[in-house]
Design a protein around this motif. Structure first.
Motif, PDB file in Angstrom:
ATOM      1  N   VAL A   2      40.340  48.029  31.992  1.00  0.00           N
ATOM      2  CA  VAL A   2      41.038  47.213  32.991  1.00  0.00           C
ATOM      3  C   VAL A   2      41.867  48.119  33.903  1.00  0.00           C
ATOM      4  O   VAL A   2      42.854  47.690  34.486  1.00  0.00           O
ATOM      5  CB  VAL A   2      41.941  46.148  32.342  1.00  0.00           C
ATOM      6  CG1 VAL A   2      41.098  45.057  31.711  1.00  0.00           C
ATOM      7  CG2 VAL A   2      42.874  46.769  31.311  1.00  0.00           C
ATOM      8  N   ALA A   3      41.402  49.375  34.052  1.00  0.00           N
ATOM      9  CA  ALA A   3      42.203  50.369  34.782  1.00  0.00           C
ATOM     10  C   ALA A   3      42.425  49.990  36.244  1.00  0.00           C
ATOM     11  O   ALA A   3      43.441  50.347  36.828  1.00  0.00           O
ATOM     12  CB  ALA A   3      41.551  51.745  34.700  1.00  0.00           C
ATOM     13  N   THR A   4      41.467  49.276  36.843  1.00  0.00           N
ATOM     14  CA  THR A   4      41.659  48.880  38.241  1.00  0.00           C
ATOM     15  C   THR A   4      41.696  47.359  38.394  1.00  0.00           C
ATOM     16  O   THR A   4      41.448  46.827  39.475  1.00  0.00           O
ATOM     17  CB  THR A   4      40.533  49.435  39.146  1.00  0.00           C
ATOM     18  OG1 THR A   4      39.284  48.924  38.658  1.00  0.00           O
ATOM     19  CG2 THR A   4      40.487  50.948  39.123  1.00  0.00           C
ATOM     20  N   MET A   5      41.988  46.657  37.288  1.00  0.00           N
ATOM     21  CA  MET A   5      42.076  45.192  37.370  1.00  0.00           C
ATOM     22  C   MET A   5      43.257  44.802  38.250  1.00  0.00           C
ATOM     23  O   MET A   5      44.340  45.359  38.128  1.00  0.00           O
ATOM     24  CB  MET A   5      42.247  44.607  35.959  1.00  0.00           C
ATOM     25  CG  MET A   5      42.164  43.100  35.909  1.00  0.00           C
ATOM     26  SD  MET A   5      40.654  42.431  36.625  1.00  0.00           S
ATOM     27  CE  MET A   5      39.512  42.577  35.259  1.00  0.00           C
ATOM     28  N   VAL A   6      43.015  43.889  39.198  1.00  0.00           N
ATOM     29  CA  VAL A   6      44.084  43.394  40.069  1.00  0.00           C
ATOM     30  C   VAL A   6      44.115  41.869  39.936  1.00  0.00           C
ATOM     31  O   VAL A   6      43.147  41.273  39.455  1.00  0.00           O
ATOM     32  CB  VAL A   6      43.842  43.798  41.542  1.00  0.00           C
ATOM     33  CG1 VAL A   6      44.056  45.289  41.737  1.00  0.00           C
ATOM     34  CG2 VAL A   6      42.466  43.380  41.995  1.00  0.00           C
ATOM     35  N   PRO A   7      45.201  41.217  40.340  1.00  0.00           N
ATOM     36  CA  PRO A   7      45.293  39.765  40.122  1.00  0.00           C
ATOM     37  C   PRO A   7      44.101  38.981  40.670  1.00  0.00           C
ATOM     38  O   PRO A   7      43.580  38.093  39.987  1.00  0.00           O
ATOM     39  CB  PRO A   7      46.595  39.395  40.839  1.00  0.00           C
ATOM     40  CG  PRO A   7      47.426  40.625  40.764  1.00  0.00           C
ATOM     41  CD  PRO A   7      46.462  41.769  40.884  1.00  0.00           C
ATOM     42  N   GLY A   8      43.652  39.300  41.883  1.00  0.00           N
ATOM     43  CA  GLY A   8      42.539  38.557  42.474  1.00  0.00           C
ATOM     44  C   GLY A   8      41.274  38.660  41.638  1.00  0.00           C
ATOM     45  O   GLY A   8      40.598  37.673  41.358  1.00  0.00           O
ATOM     46  N   MET A   9      40.942  39.863  41.218  1.00  0.00           N
ATOM     47  CA  MET A   9      39.759  40.100  40.383  1.00  0.00           C
ATOM     48  C   MET A   9      39.938  39.414  39.034  1.00  0.00           C
ATOM     49  O   MET A   9      38.986  38.850  38.477  1.00  0.00           O
ATOM     50  CB  MET A   9      39.602  41.619  40.204  1.00  0.00           C
ATOM     51  CG  MET A   9      38.316  42.047  39.536  1.00  0.00           C
ATOM     52  SD  MET A   9      36.877  41.767  40.579  1.00  0.00           S
ATOM     53  CE  MET A   9      35.681  41.338  39.329  1.00  0.00           C
ATOM     54  N   ASP A  10      41.147  39.445  38.508  1.00  0.00           N
ATOM     55  CA  ASP A  10      41.442  38.829  37.219  1.00  0.00           C
ATOM     56  C   ASP A  10      41.242  37.312  37.294  1.00  0.00           C
ATOM     57  O   ASP A  10      40.589  36.723  36.431  1.00  0.00           O
ATOM     58  CB  ASP A  10      42.895  39.168  36.826  1.00  0.00           C
ATOM     59  CG  ASP A  10      43.104  39.144  35.314  1.00  0.00           C
ATOM     60  OD1 ASP A  10      42.109  39.355  34.578  1.00  0.00           O
ATOM     61  OD2 ASP A  10      44.245  38.919  34.871  1.00  0.00           O
ATOM     62  N   ILE A  11      41.772  36.687  38.360  1.00  0.00           N
ATOM     63  CA  ILE A  11      41.615  35.243  38.534  1.00  0.00           C
ATOM     64  C   ILE A  11      40.133  34.893  38.588  1.00  0.00           C
ATOM     65  O   ILE A  11      39.662  33.982  37.908  1.00  0.00           O
ATOM     66  CB  ILE A  11      42.317  34.775  39.838  1.00  0.00           C
ATOM     67  CG1 ILE A  11      43.829  34.902  39.697  1.00  0.00           C
ATOM     68  CG2 ILE A  11      41.918  33.332  40.170  1.00  0.00           C
ATOM     69  CD1 ILE A  11      44.577  34.764  41.016  1.00  0.00           C
ATOM     70  N   TYR A  12      39.377  35.638  39.381  1.00  0.00           N
ATOM     71  CA  TYR A  12      37.939  35.388  39.531  1.00  0.00           C
ATOM     72  C   TYR A  12      37.238  35.498  38.178  1.00  0.00           C
ATOM     73  O   TYR A  12      36.427  34.644  37.809  1.00  0.00           O
ATOM     74  CB  TYR A  12      37.350  36.394  40.523  1.00  0.00           C
ATOM     75  CG  TYR A  12      35.852  36.313  40.673  1.00  0.00           C
ATOM     76  CD1 TYR A  12      35.266  35.352  41.485  1.00  0.00           C
ATOM     77  CD2 TYR A  12      35.023  37.197  39.981  1.00  0.00           C
ATOM     78  CE1 TYR A  12      33.894  35.273  41.622  1.00  0.00           C
ATOM     79  CE2 TYR A  12      33.648  37.124  40.101  1.00  0.00           C
ATOM     80  CZ  TYR A  12      33.096  36.158  40.916  1.00  0.00           C
ATOM     81  OH  TYR A  12      31.729  36.085  41.034  1.00  0.00           O
ATOM     82  N   THR A  13      37.553  36.544  37.420  1.00  0.00           N
ATOM     83  CA  THR A  13      36.895  36.766  36.133  1.00  0.00           C
ATOM     84  C   THR A  13      37.253  35.671  35.133  1.00  0.00           C
ATOM     85  O   THR A  13      36.371  35.113  34.459  1.00  0.00           O
ATOM     86  CB  THR A  13      37.307  38.144  35.555  1.00  0.00           C
ATOM     87  OG1 THR A  13      37.178  39.121  36.579  1.00  0.00           O
ATOM     88  CG2 THR A  13      36.427  38.525  34.383  1.00  0.00           C
ATOM     89  N   ILE A  14      38.550  35.347  35.021  1.00  0.00           N
ATOM     90  CA  ILE A  14      38.962  34.327  34.042  1.00  0.00           C
ATOM     91  C   ILE A  14      38.343  32.979  34.410  1.00  0.00           C
ATOM     92  O   ILE A  14      37.872  32.236  33.553  1.00  0.00           O
ATOM     93  CB  ILE A  14      40.499  34.173  33.983  1.00  0.00           C
ATOM     94  CG1 ILE A  14      41.185  35.533  33.805  1.00  0.00           C
ATOM     95  CG2 ILE A  14      40.896  33.284  32.814  1.00  0.00           C
ATOM     96  CD1 ILE A  14      42.698  35.435  33.960  1.00  0.00           C
TER      97      ILE A  14
END
Lengths: 282, 277
Positions: A234-246
């Motif tokens: 999750v080294a480059t995980m950002v909120p937007g990407m996280d929301i999309y993934t979840i």
């Protein structure tokens, strides 16, 4: 009252597809829901997850780290560039203006693809390092846990530096030239001149640059999606990407919505002080 | 902007810094084109100059990526989104500023709040709203949310324009006894044309380059925006780097060409856009 007839269509669409989803985000965030089956009220559990799960916290922390590249680095370099090119009206200046704007008009996805290639183990950056005898510095930038986030961040610098340079140049063009004369009479060198005249003169443009780049850092998605999908780990995980993934890979709508609400609040927390601080002194 | 400079810039430092900036900005494009010209199917290394350059890669990418279909899809979305969004924001800003509706400051503030909301924060509920309306996997699921998401900025932009219009213009219209609709159509619209043109440029560019909404709402990459399709293309052909780079070049080309031809309009729109945003 008939004026309302002009406003109502826009207001209706806005209420339907911005205000309603905003309210739904808040509502979903208190439920456990997979998007299809029944939902279950879970109170603040999803928010507790946001503030205790290292993955959620990591994504938020990364967004703040990106601000260094999107805001601090981009705006500082743009200030420097705008200051040293102040008043350059040659053909060169106009051509470079066109070039500096290119990142603003291409799809971010395209920029992501180009940069992903630049960062490859055998890509241009590493090959250049090897060619000039710095081969020891070559590394797989995007799959190394230490360099992945700065590598993604620098793409943000690249994207925004041209826009900020142009904005600040425009601002500097409006500064009253007698102020520079006065500074000269006082014996100010280029550095003092910059801090005494140029910097205060572009306060409005600086506010815009800082605001726009801060929001871009917090809401980054396209470049991360294309280049790393949040990885390695999750080294480059950002909120937007996280929301999309979840939301769309894990189907945990409640958890995604809590993150979405937190992201909206973060934007306000970051942007409002900037606006007030810079507006106060005007 | 005045061109009179009493404190002449340090010409050489300025030129060197500008030159470096231009090099850094162009480097990714050069690398992309250089790779796109390598022999197809090979794994290129960074600094190899393609000899001979394989221009046929662009033909292959053009066919494999189904570029004409994609361009048509993006253009269709622009046509669905931009005129509707422009119509809505012009009417709304006209009502708020020129007709001084009761509660105007509140309405404006409501729109202003929307400016700070990241698309990612609304994407989940928007998906379920579109799903419940049976619109997912149709272009309406991309177009309708985009129209709505552009409203805050558009209202902000057109309000700034109408605030700058001389009062006499509106008053002249009311003395003439022109209805508010006629006044908008025949007196305000011609004056607003430059502001509307800039806004249309921005909306078109944002739609063409829109990624996350297209990605979520449409499974078929061929019915997405060019940007949305490019993301999918990258995933499908991840082993053929040369092909990906060729496709990326082709997909960036239209906006770059339009930008070069309409440069003045673009630069002023983007600069004003970020100032007002």
């Amino acid at each position: 009252m008939s004026g309302w007839l002009y406003v109502l269509p826009a207001l209706g669409v806005y209420a339907w597809l911005v205000i309603q989803p905003f309210a739904l985000s808040v509502q979903y965030s208190f439920y456990q829901w997979n998007g299809i089956g029944p939902s279950k009220w879970v109170g603040f559990d999803n928010y507790i997850e946001v503030f205790s799960d290292p993955n959620r916290l990591g994504a938020i922390a990364n967004a703040f780290k990106l601000m260094f590249f999107y805001t601090v680095l981009a705006v500082a370099l743009a200030l420097l560039a705008a200051a040293v090119t102040r008043g350059m009206t040659s053909r060169w200046g106009r051509v470079s203006q066109t070039v500096l704007f290119l990142p603003q008009v291409i799809p971010l996805v395209g920029a992501g693809i180009a940069w992903e290639w630049l960062y490859q183990p055998q890509g241009p950056i590493n090959e250049t390092l090897r060619a000039i005898g710095l081969g020891a510095l070559a590394k797989p930038w995007l799959s190394d846990f230490d360099t992945a986030l700065p590598a993604v961040g620098f793409v943000g610098t690249w994207l925004l530096i041209g826009l900020c340079t142009m904005l600040l140049s425009t601002g500097m063009g409006k500064i009253d030239s007698t102020l520079y004369d006065a500074a000269k009479v006082d014996g100010a060198g280029p550095v003092r001149e910059f801090f005494a005249v140029t910097l205060p003169g572009v306060r409005a443009e600086l506010t815009v640059c800082v605001t726009v780049t801060l929001i871009a850092a917090l809401a980054s998605f396209d470049v991360v999606y294309v280049m790393t999908k949040g990885g390695p780990g999750v080294a480059t995980m950002v909120p937007g990407m996280d929301i999309y993934t979840i939301a769309f890979a894990q189907n945990r709508i409640g958890a995604a919505s809590a993150m979405a609400v937190v992201l909206m609040i973060l934007v306000l927390i970051v942007v409002i002080p900037v606006q007030r601080l810079m507006a106060e002194k005007r | 902007m005045s061109t009179i400079r009493t404190s002449p810039p340090r010409p050489w430092t300025g030129r060197i810094v500008l030159f470096l900036l231009v090099i850094i900005t162009l480097a990714p494009f050069v690398a992309l084109i250089g790779t796109a010209l390598q022999p197809s199917g090979t794994v290129p290394t960074g600094l190899t100059i393609p000899s001979p350059p394989h221009f046929e890669n662009f033909v292959t990418a053009f066919q494999v990526a189904q570029l004409p279909t994609l361009m048509f899809s993006s253009a269709l979305l622009v046509v669905m989104v931009v005129p509707a969004a422009i119509l809505l924001v012009v009417m709304a800003a006209y009502g708020i500023v020129q007709l001084r509706i009761p509660g105007a400051p509140f309405v404006f503030l409501l729109f202003l709040l929307g400016l700070t909301i990241p698309y990612e924060s609304l994407i989940t509920p928007l998906y379920y709203l579109m799903r419940d309306a049976h619109l997912v996997n149709t272009r309406f699921a991309i177009a309708l949310p985009l129209i709505a998401l552009y409203l805050p900025f558009g209202v902000f932009w057109m309000r700034a324009h109408f605030l700058g219009v001389p009062k006499e213009l509106g008053e002249a219209a009311s003395i003439d006894g022109a209805g508010s609709w006629k006044a908008l159509r025949y007196i305000h619209l011609p004056v607003a044309a430059p502001a509307i043109a800039s806004l249309a440029v921005l909306f078109s560019l944002w739609t063409w380059n829109q990624f996350i909404i297209a990605l979520v709402m449409m499974d078929d990459p061929l019915k997405r925006t060019v940007a949305g399709a490019l993301g999918a293309f990258q995933g499908e052909h991840s082993t053929d780097l040369v092909l990906i780079c060729a496709a990326a070049v082709l997909m960036m080309l239209p906006t770059i060409l339009v930008f070069i031809f309409l440069q003045k309009l673009f630069v002023s729109a983007l600069l004003q856009g970020s100032v007002k945003g």
